[in-house]
Write an enzyme that holds these catalytic residues in place. Structure first.
Site, mmCIF file in Angstrom:
data_model
loop_
_atom_site.group_PDB
_atom_site.id
_atom_site.type_symbol
_atom_site.label_atom_id
_atom_site.label_comp_id
_atom_site.label_asym_id
_atom_site.label_seq_id
_atom_site.Cartn_x
_atom_site.Cartn_y
_atom_site.Cartn_z
ATOM 1 C CG ASP A 1 -11.759 11.947 2.817
ATOM 2 O OD1 ASP A 1 -12.375 10.650 1.585
ATOM 3 O OD2 ASP A 1 -10.445 11.309 2.893
ATOM 4 N NE ARG B 1 -23.169 0.902 -12.910
ATOM 5 C CZ ARG B 1 -21.653 0.290 -11.505
ATOM 6 N NH1 ARG B 1 -21.323 -0.875 -10.814
ATOM 7 N NH2 ARG B 1 -20.823 0.997 -11.766
ATOM 8 C CG ASP C 1 -11.923 -0.506 -12.947
ATOM 9 O OD1 ASP C 1 -12.603 -0.626 -11.296
ATOM 10 O OD2 ASP C 1 -12.537 0.313 -13.023
ATOM 11 C CE LYS D 1 -18.353 1.963 -15.669
ATOM 12 N NZ LYS D 1 -18.227 2.428 -14.440
ATOM 13 C CG ASN D 2 -14.303 4.603 -15.093
ATOM 14 O OD1 ASN D 2 -15.974 4.203 -15.144
ATOM 15 N ND2 ASN D 2 -14.412 2.766 -14.478
ATOM 16 N NE ARG E 1 -16.441 2.910 -5.084
ATOM 17 C CZ ARG E 1 -16.176 3.273 -6.243
ATOM 18 N NH1 ARG E 1 -17.103 2.221 -7.190
ATOM 19 N NH2 ARG E 1 -16.133 3.729 -7.683
ATOM 20 N N PRO E 2 -15.571 6.402 0.554
ATOM 21 C CG PRO E 2 -13.934 6.890 2.322
ATOM 22 C CD PRO E 2 -14.122 5.803 1.235
ATOM 23 C CB CYS F 1 -19.919 1.050 -3.423
ATOM 24 S SG CYS F 1 -18.950 0.214 -4.499
HETATM 25 N N1 EPU Z 1 -10.865 7.447 -1.743
HETATM 26 C C1 EPU Z 1 -10.972 7.727 -0.372
HETATM 27 N N2 EPU Z 1 -10.888 9.150 -0.215
HETATM 28 C C2 EPU Z 1 -12.004 9.462 -1.774
HETATM 29 C C3 EPU Z 1 -11.739 8.965 -2.354
HETATM 30 C C4 EPU Z 1 -11.542 7.542 -1.979
HETATM 31 O O1 EPU Z 1 -10.231 7.411 0.207
HETATM 32 O O2 EPU Z 1 -12.403 10.889 -0.931
HETATM 33 C C5 EPU Z 1 -9.857 5.651 -1.299
HETATM 34 C C6 EPU Z 1 -10.978 5.121 -1.975
HETATM 35 O O3 EPU Z 1 -11.728 4.469 -0.726
HETATM 36 C C7 EPU Z 1 -10.350 3.767 -2.805
HETATM 37 C C8 EPU Z 1 -9.654 4.296 -3.527
HETATM 38 O O4 EPU Z 1 -9.274 6.023 -3.145
HETATM 39 O O5 EPU Z 1 -9.070 3.365 -1.733
HETATM 40 C C9 EPU Z 1 -9.465 5.220 -4.808
HETATM 41 O O6 EPU Z 1 -10.719 5.213 -4.950
HETATM 42 P P1 EPU Z 1 -11.082 6.187 -6.752
HETATM 43 O O7 EPU Z 1 -11.397 7.754 -5.987
HETATM 44 O O8 EPU Z 1 -10.113 6.774 -7.495
HETATM 45 O O9 EPU Z 1 -12.426 5.540 -6.582
HETATM 46 P P2 EPU Z 1 -13.520 6.437 -8.123
HETATM 47 O O10 EPU Z 1 -12.406 7.753 -8.641
HETATM 48 O O11 EPU Z 1 -15.322 6.530 -7.222
HETATM 49 C C10 EPU Z 1 -13.140 5.473 -10.340
HETATM 50 C C11 EPU Z 1 -13.587 4.085 -11.079
HETATM 51 C C12 EPU Z 1 -13.872 2.397 -10.776
HETATM 52 C C13 EPU Z 1 -12.250 2.753 -10.227
HETATM 53 C C14 EPU Z 1 -11.239 3.541 -9.280
HETATM 54 C C15 EPU Z 1 -9.708 3.443 -9.347
HETATM 55 C C16 EPU Z 1 -15.101 5.614 -12.578
HETATM 56 C C17 EPU Z 1 -16.368 6.050 -12.777
HETATM 57 N N3 EPU Z 1 -15.519 5.023 -10.859
HETATM 58 O O12 EPU Z 1 -14.373 5.180 -8.847
HETATM 59 O O13 EPU Z 1 -14.467 2.477 -11.542
HETATM 60 O O14 EPU Z 1 -12.255 1.670 -9.426
HETATM 61 O O15 EPU Z 1 -11.739 4.582 -10.142
HETATM 62 O O16 EPU Z 1 -9.897 3.176 -10.482
HETATM 63 O O17 EPU Z 1 -14.258 6.575 -12.941
HETATM 64 C C18 EPU Z 1 -14.790 0.473 -12.497
HETATM 65 O O18 EPU Z 1 -15.569 0.920 -13.510
HETATM 66 O O19 EPU Z 1 -15.904 -0.876 -12.144
HETATM 67 C C19 EPU Z 1 -15.059 0.803 -11.385
HETATM 68 C C20 EPU Z 1 -15.446 0.336 -10.125
#
Ligand code: EPU
Length: 421
Positions: free
Chosen positions: A123, A400, A308, A22-23, A120-121, A115
């Site tokens: 930035d 999902r 995850d 999925k991811n 989940r910012p 979420c």
């Molecule tokens: N974060 C920030 N700023 C940002 C982005 C992220 O502070 O701009 C923080 C987040 O709040 C979190 C950490 O950085 O504490 C990691 O977040 P990340 O951005 O890596 O998460 P994501 O890319 O939004 C993907 C997966 C998630 C998985 C995370 C971590 C997808 C579609 N989603 O999310 O998958 O938990 O990486 O590995 O790829 C799931 O499949 O159940 C799921 C939530």
């Protein structure tokens, strides 16, 4: 609303085929917006999230259809606007931002909402796009990024408070494909899904090196062609079925697995004494120890233990004798499954981002509520080993991210069915 009724106590055996990731699929589908030519993506799991991403592509102007795990997309012309109504249902829709900016020179995308697993910012996504020369404005719940003169290669550090960002790295990598010159992303997310996206982008004609490591180098190109790509197997679905095989199995086999993507989980399971045998050709066999040991895991960005898989591991430790400790460093508040597991008799103490789990002999069935995708998987796993029939509400979360989970578990011998109400 659908519920899942899971009768505990059935012994699972046999073989199950793991679906595409999925991811990986979500950003790869978003990346098709970068090309005017036809793209064919195989091994896309049929999930509510992937179907929703196909809908987003269509609404943005692409022709797209999904059939039997293959998505055909052609984005001859696309819009630069993704309003709230379109993106609010799925947080991962933010990964259209990078491709839209790269292709159109501007993008309006509504900020993804809250979420349950954490704040989940985005930035870091925006900081990366700014470093490439985009103007970024956040107003009225919308993000407007623009670079009328085009983006320029830059050196960007993507590290945030909680480590690297997966979709942030994806967004900046996709935006940099057409940037003039060379972009270097440091502290990039090294997840296999980032590498899979880069493999697809390179098949389209991008010039990306180092994806899958913390340093990614992107040499800008002027245009992309079409391509055909097969998505990697879903490591989190595989991990979830491995734990099902341990909680309730008499020897379960998983096919279509990349065991090299599961090293930290396999190490943790073996550390508790369970058997994980890696066969040639992407097959794994798992069987439970008769005397498993308590263990400690800390979630970290890849190649560390995946956040995850944290909820599912929590479910496993609830009936592993001794005291196990799980520390969550990626999403420190991602423990919504804990109160539900406690309703089933689990002994878990939560302190900040640490769960201390004292193994009990057996959980007992109870009505429980799924709060998010991986929490719902944890409840299904707990229910497989519990005494009685567990009723899992808000089942839509599991659809999902797990393709045909009921059929797959049933084919292994689990007793479960959906009811309305
Ligand atoms: N974060 C920030 N700023 C940002 C982005 C992220 O502070 O701009 C923080 C987040 O709040 C979190 C950490 O950085 O504490 C990691 O977040 P990340 O951005 O890596 O998460 P994501 O890319 O939004 C993907 C997966 C998630 C998985 C995370 C971590 C997808 C579609 N989603 O999310 O998958 O938990 O990486 O590995 O790829 C799931 O499949 O159940 C799921 C939530």
């Amino acid at each position: 609303m659908e519920k899942l009724l899971v009768s505990g106590g059935s012994r699972l055996s046999g073989s199950v085929r793991i679906s595409g990731s999925k991811n990986s699929s979500l950003p790869i589908l978003a990346a098709t917006l970068l090309s005017e030519e036809p793209c064919i993506i195989h091994n896309v799991p049929d999930l509510s999230d992937t179907n929703y991403m196909v809908q987003i592509l269509i609404t943005l102007g692409a022709e797209a259809e999904m059939e039997n795990g293959t998505v055909k997309v052609q984005a001859r012309e696309i819009s630069s606007q993704a309003p709230y109504d379109l993106v609010r249902k799925m947080r991962a829709s933010v990964c259209v931002l990078g491709p839209m900016l790269a292709r159109k020179g501007e993008a309006f995308v509504s900020l993804p909402g809250g979420c349950v697993i954490g704040d989940r910012p985005i930035d870091l996504h925006l900081r990366g796009l700014e470093a490439l020369g985009a103007d970024v404005e956040v107003k009225g719940g919308d993000i407007r990024v623009s670079a009328p003169e085009g983006l320029k290669g830059a050196k960007i550090n993507m590290r945030g408070q909680y480590g690297s960002t997966v979709l942030g790295t994806d967004n900046v990598m996709m935006a940099a494909v057409f940037a003039e010159g060379t972009t270097i992303i440091e502290s990039a997310a090294a997840e296999p899904e980032v590498e899979d996206l880069a493999t697809f982008l390179n098949a389209l004609g991008a010039r990306i090196e180092g994806a899958g490591t913390p340093k990614i180098v992107i040499h800008g190109v002027e245009s992309l062609s079409g391509a055909e790509h097969a998505v990697i197997p879903d490591r989190i679905e595989a991990g979830t079925f491995m734990i099902a095989g341990i909680i309730a199995g008499d020897g379960v086999e998983l096919e279509n697995v990349r065991s090299d993507h599961l090293t930290s989980l396999i190490d943790s399971l073996r550390g508790s004494g369970h058997t994980v045998n890696l066969q040639d050709g992407g097959t794994i066999n798992v069987s439970a120890s008769t005397d498993p040991k308590a263990n400690e895991v800390t979630t970290e960005p890849y190649p560390g233990f995946p956040t995850d898989m944290q909820a599912q591991m929590c479910a496993l430790y609830t009936t592993t004798s001794g005291i196990s400790v799980i520390t969550e460093t990626v999403f420190p508040n991602r423990f919504m499954h804990v109160p539900e597991l406690k309703r089933m008799g689990a002994n878990i103490n939560l302190k900040d981002s640490m769960a201390v789990i004292r193994g009990v002999d057996q959980l007992s069935a109870a009505p429980v509520m799924a709060s998010d995708l991986r929490a719902s998987a944890a409840l299904v796993l707990a229910a497989l080993g519990a005494d009685g029939t567990t009723e899992i509400n808000r089942l839509y979360h599991i659809d999902r991210g797990y393709e045909n989970i009921d059929q797959k578990l049933r084919s292994l011998g689990a007793e479960l069915h959906r009811v309305n109400g």
